[in-house]
Write a protein that holds these residues in place. Structure first.
Motif, PDB file in Angstrom:
ATOM      1  N   HIS A 286      -1.349  -0.155  -0.638  1.00 28.02           N
ATOM      2  CA  HIS A 286      -2.691   0.293  -1.007  1.00 28.02           C
ATOM      3  C   HIS A 286      -3.657   0.076   0.156  1.00 28.02           C
ATOM      4  O   HIS A 286      -4.415   0.977   0.527  1.00 28.02           O
ATOM      5  N   PHE A 287      -3.609  -1.103   0.762  1.00 29.47           N
ATOM      6  CA  PHE A 287      -4.497  -1.432   1.877  1.00 29.47           C
ATOM      7  C   PHE A 287      -4.263  -0.481   3.048  1.00 29.47           C
ATOM      8  O   PHE A 287      -5.203  -0.021   3.704  1.00 29.47           O
ATOM      9  N   ALA A 288      -2.997  -0.174   3.309  1.00 29.89           N
ATOM     10  CA  ALA A 288      -2.646   0.685   4.444  1.00 29.89           C
ATOM     11  C   ALA A 288      -3.158   2.113   4.274  1.00 29.89           C
ATOM     12  O   ALA A 288      -3.334   2.835   5.267  1.00 29.89           O
ATOM     13  N   GLU A 289      -3.418   2.524   3.045  1.00 27.83           N
ATOM     14  CA  GLU A 289      -3.932   3.872   2.800  1.00 27.83           C
ATOM     15  C   GLU A 289      -5.358   4.030   3.320  1.00 27.83           C
ATOM     16  O   GLU A 289      -5.814   5.138   3.569  1.00 27.83           O
ATOM     17  N   GLY A 290      -6.072   2.904   3.483  1.00 25.44           N
ATOM     18  CA  GLY A 290      -7.448   2.937   3.969  1.00 25.44           C
ATOM     19  C   GLY A 290      -8.437   3.259   2.868  1.00 25.44           C
ATOM     20  O   GLY A 290      -8.065   3.559   1.722  1.00 25.44           O
ATOM     21  N   GLY A 291      -9.712   3.172   3.225  1.00 25.60           N
ATOM     22  CA  GLY A 291     -10.758   3.518   2.270  1.00 25.60           C
ATOM     23  C   GLY A 291     -11.064   2.448   1.246  1.00 25.60           C
ATOM     24  O   GLY A 291     -11.839   2.690   0.316  1.00 25.60           O
ATOM     25  N   VAL A 292     -10.472   1.250   1.386  1.00 22.78           N
ATOM     26  CA  VAL A 292     -10.728   0.183   0.428  1.00 22.78           C
ATOM     27  C   VAL A 292     -12.119  -0.402   0.689  1.00 22.78           C
ATOM     28  O   VAL A 292     -12.452  -0.755   1.814  1.00 22.78           O
ATOM     29  N   ARG A 293     -12.918  -0.504  -0.342  1.00 23.47           N
ATOM     30  CA  ARG A 293     -14.260  -1.073  -0.222  1.00 23.47           C
ATOM     31  C   ARG A 293     -14.271  -2.408  -0.961  1.00 23.47           C
ATOM     32  O   ARG A 293     -14.293  -2.450  -2.184  1.00 23.47           O
ATOM     33  N   GLY A 294     -14.244  -3.505  -0.204  1.00 22.94           N
ATOM     34  CA  GLY A 294     -14.001  -4.822  -0.777  1.00 22.94           C
ATOM     35  C   GLY A 294     -12.566  -5.203  -0.527  1.00 22.94           C
ATOM     36  O   GLY A 294     -11.740  -4.378  -0.121  1.00 22.94           O
ATOM     37  N   ARG A 295     -12.237  -6.463  -0.741  1.00 22.27           N
ATOM     38  CA  ARG A 295     -10.897  -6.938  -0.442  1.00 22.27           C
ATOM     39  C   ARG A 295      -9.930  -6.743  -1.617  1.00 22.27           C
ATOM     40  O   ARG A 295     -10.308  -6.766  -2.787  1.00 22.27           O
ATOM     41  N   LEU A 296      -8.667  -6.551  -1.263  1.00 21.09           N
ATOM     42  CA  LEU A 296      -7.572  -6.646  -2.221  1.00 21.09           C
ATOM     43  C   LEU A 296      -7.139  -8.110  -2.250  1.00 21.09           C
ATOM     44  O   LEU A 296      -7.035  -8.749  -1.204  1.00 21.09           O
ATOM     45  N   VAL A 297      -6.888  -8.637  -3.447  1.00 16.27           N
ATOM     46  CA  VAL A 297      -6.621 -10.062  -3.596  1.00 16.27           C
ATOM     47  C   VAL A 297      -5.368 -10.284  -4.435  1.00 16.27           C
ATOM     48  O   VAL A 297      -5.205  -9.675  -5.513  1.00 16.27           O
ATOM     49  N   LEU A 298      -4.481 -11.154  -3.942  1.00 11.93           N
ATOM     50  CA  LEU A 298      -3.295 -11.546  -4.685  1.00 11.93           C
ATOM     51  C   LEU A 298      -3.612 -12.761  -5.538  1.00 11.93           C
ATOM     52  O   LEU A 298      -4.269 -13.701  -5.079  1.00 11.93           O
ATOM     53  N   VAL A 299      -3.132 -12.744  -6.777  1.00  8.27           N
ATOM     54  CA  VAL A 299      -3.364 -13.844  -7.700  1.00  8.27           C
ATOM     55  C   VAL A 299      -2.011 -14.348  -8.196  1.00  8.27           C
ATOM     56  O   VAL A 299      -1.292 -13.620  -8.878  1.00  8.27           O
ATOM     57  N   PRO A 300      -1.620 -15.575  -7.819  1.00  9.08           N
ATOM     58  CA  PRO A 300      -0.308 -16.102  -8.241  1.00  9.08           C
ATOM     59  C   PRO A 300      -0.164 -16.165  -9.771  1.00  9.08           C
ATOM     60  O   PRO A 300      -1.159 -16.372 -10.464  1.00  9.08           O
TER      61      PRO A 300
END
Length: 300
Positions: A286-300
């Motif tokens: 998803h991040f590599a696709e670009g255009g993300v506004r704000g961070r992507l976050v992993l939640v254990p």
């Protein structure tokens, strides 16, 4: 514990979740039970092998990812008394190591840790360390004075967004550069002007968070300042313009000051989407696709 690791360089598909031993804090370290780990461009670059194998040894075996962490102190090395066990904290995880923030627990140097801002949850707090430390250091290198016009590229991104807010807080006239559709967001972040084109040397300083290079450098007036996130694109000094590249480093005291600015409403952590640890590969894609506004976050 579970941790995301990779054993070979490649695309998101090389990421896997492995069962690993619980890490023990060494001298000067603390252990954090991870609540959230934000993705950064450097994570994608390391996974893809863009940094090469420098410092990784001849046998990759398995490496972890994740520079940004928020969680709760779970263990302390002998001689470390603060922050106490149970304290919500944030940190930047440095160095090449087997396990980093994409895990259920991570060990970090106590000097890198700050108490988490109390006004946001830990998922949002996890976006602060790398982005805000990078933006803060960039503005230190720029050394602009109140009233100066500063151009910030990539202003809708994780680093650029924090830079816009910090520059506005410092009294600079902020011109934010991004896609035309981001204009409303940039003004919400505090930009005085939102632009998608560059026209002539009209800025006292520029922070090129997007790494656009020559066009941004050319927009800086003579004897101004240019700072980039891309040392490989650092232009030769000319026209008296000071040039430098910024690279964030763990800094607990500085991070504590930035966390305080979150609680004061100066900085606004932005989360675009969360993913469970098991979907790290999906998050990277998803991040590599670009255009993300704000961070992507992993939640254990």
């Amino acid at each position: 514990m579970r941790a995301v690791v990779f054993r070979t360089f490649g695309g998101p598909e090389v990421l896997e979740v492995a069962e690993t031993p619980l890490p023990e804090p060494g001298a000067g370290q603390i252990r954090i039970k991870v609540a959230a780990a934000a993705l950064n461009p450097a994570d994608l670059s390391l996974r893809a092998g863009r940094f090469g194998s420098r410092g990784l040894g001849t046998d990759l075996e398995r490496l972890g990812l994740g520079l940004d962490v928020a969680g709760v102190v779970d263990g302390l090395a002998d001689g470390i008394s603060s922050p106490e066990v149970g304290t919500a904290v944030i940190a930047m995880v440095a160095g090449v190591r087997e396990f980093k923030a994409y895990a259920e627990y991570v060990v970090v140097d106590a000097a890198a840790v700050a108490v988490a801002p109390g006004s946001v949850d830990l998922v949002h707090a996890a976006t602060l360390p790398v982005g805000a430390l990078t933006a803060d250091e960039a503005l230190t290198l720029v050394a602009a004075q109140p009233g100066d016009r500063i151009l910030i590229t990539g202003a809708a991104g994780g680093v650029g967004g924090y830079a816009v807010q910090l520059a506005r807080h410092a009294g600079l006239h902020v011109v934010a550069h991004s896609h035309p559709g981001d204009a409303a967001l940039l003004r919400e972040l505090g930009a005085h002007e939102a632009v998608s084109d560059l026209d002539g040397p009209t800025f006292d300083a520029a922070f090129d968070a997007a790494g656009l290079g020559d066009a941004v450098f050319a927009s800086v007036r003579d004897n101004g300042a240019y700072v980039t996130t891309r040392p490989d694109l650092l232009p030769d000094t000319q026209r008296g313009v000071r040039v430098s590249a910024v690279q964030a480093a763990p800094d607990g005291p500085r991070l504590a000051q930035l966390a305080a600015l979150v609680d004061q409403g100066v900085l606004t952590p932005r989360v675009a989407m969360t993913y469970p640890l098991a979907e790290a590969a999906k998050a990277h894609a998803h991040f590599a696709e670009g255009g993300v506004r704000g961070r992507l976050v992993l939640v254990p």
